[in-house]
Design a protein around this motif. Sequence first.
Motif, PDB file in Angstrom:
ATOM      1  N   GLN A  56      -9.762   0.044   3.132  1.00  0.00           N
ATOM      2  CA  GLN A  56      -9.261  -1.208   4.887  1.00  0.00           C
ATOM      3  C   GLN A  56      -8.930  -0.309   5.221  1.00  0.00           C
ATOM      4  O   GLN A  56      -9.502  -1.073   6.192  1.00  0.00           O
ATOM      5  N   ALA A  57      -8.510   0.853   5.685  1.00  0.00           N
ATOM      6  CA  ALA A  57      -8.486   1.963   6.693  1.00  0.00           C
ATOM      7  C   ALA A  57     -10.126   2.529   7.260  1.00  0.00           C
ATOM      8  O   ALA A  57      -9.498   1.796   8.169  1.00  0.00           O
TER       9      ALA A  57
ATOM     10  N   PRO B 106       0.716  -1.217  -0.036  1.00  0.00           N
ATOM     11  CA  PRO B 106       0.147   0.213   0.232  1.00  0.00           C
ATOM     12  C   PRO B 106       0.614   1.041   0.068  1.00  0.00           C
ATOM     13  O   PRO B 106       0.840   1.692   0.470  1.00  0.00           O
TER      14      PRO B 106
ATOM     15  N   TYR C 145       0.196  -0.800  -6.598  1.00  0.00           N
ATOM     16  CA  TYR C 145       0.374  -0.712  -5.600  1.00  0.00           C
ATOM     17  C   TYR C 145      -1.399  -0.615  -5.061  1.00  0.00           C
ATOM     18  O   TYR C 145      -2.318  -0.860  -5.375  1.00  0.00           O
ATOM     19  N   ALA C 146      -1.560  -1.371  -3.831  1.00  0.00           N
ATOM     20  CA  ALA C 146      -3.047  -0.829  -3.471  1.00  0.00           C
ATOM     21  C   ALA C 146      -3.429  -0.279  -2.464  1.00  0.00           C
ATOM     22  O   ALA C 146      -2.624   0.416  -1.672  1.00  0.00           O
ATOM     23  N   ASP C 147      -4.880   0.153  -2.484  1.00  0.00           N
ATOM     24  CA  ASP C 147      -5.067   1.344  -2.218  1.00  0.00           C
ATOM     25  C   ASP C 147      -5.052   1.290  -0.666  1.00  0.00           C
ATOM     26  O   ASP C 147      -6.175   0.860  -0.331  1.00  0.00           O
ATOM     27  N   PRO C 148      -4.654   1.752   0.853  1.00  0.00           N
ATOM     28  CA  PRO C 148      -4.926   1.367   1.481  1.00  0.00           C
ATOM     29  C   PRO C 148      -6.288   2.472   2.127  1.00  0.00           C
ATOM     30  O   PRO C 148      -7.201   1.936   3.581  1.00  0.00           O
TER      31      PRO C 148
END
Length: 113
Positions: free
Chosen positions: A69-70, A55, A63-66
Amino acid sequence: MEALIASAIGLLAAVGIYLMLRLRTFPVILGLTFLSYAVNLFIFVSGRLAMNAAPIIGGPEPYADPLPQALVLTAIVISFGMTAVIMIMAIGGYLEAGHDRVDLDEDDPEAPK
């Protein structure tokens, strides 16, 4: 895979709404929990998950979108606190009234007295 996740979200939302329309407090609390699971899963899936991606932005790799998840972690904590407060209110209502019916009509002949 998308159809499976979409049907799981729809099933969780349908079960949550069905249980929220019951006339007892415990199914209403379970319905709110299922509905919050459906919303959490929807938010988590909307973040376009990437396998084995960090992230962190800055390299040529994907990349992963954080943010989703947050948001889901925050929603889990909030829904746990909300469930605890509603459970305490339901237990207090049961101890005060002697039953756990949500519908408190005075004209209902089946209502416990």
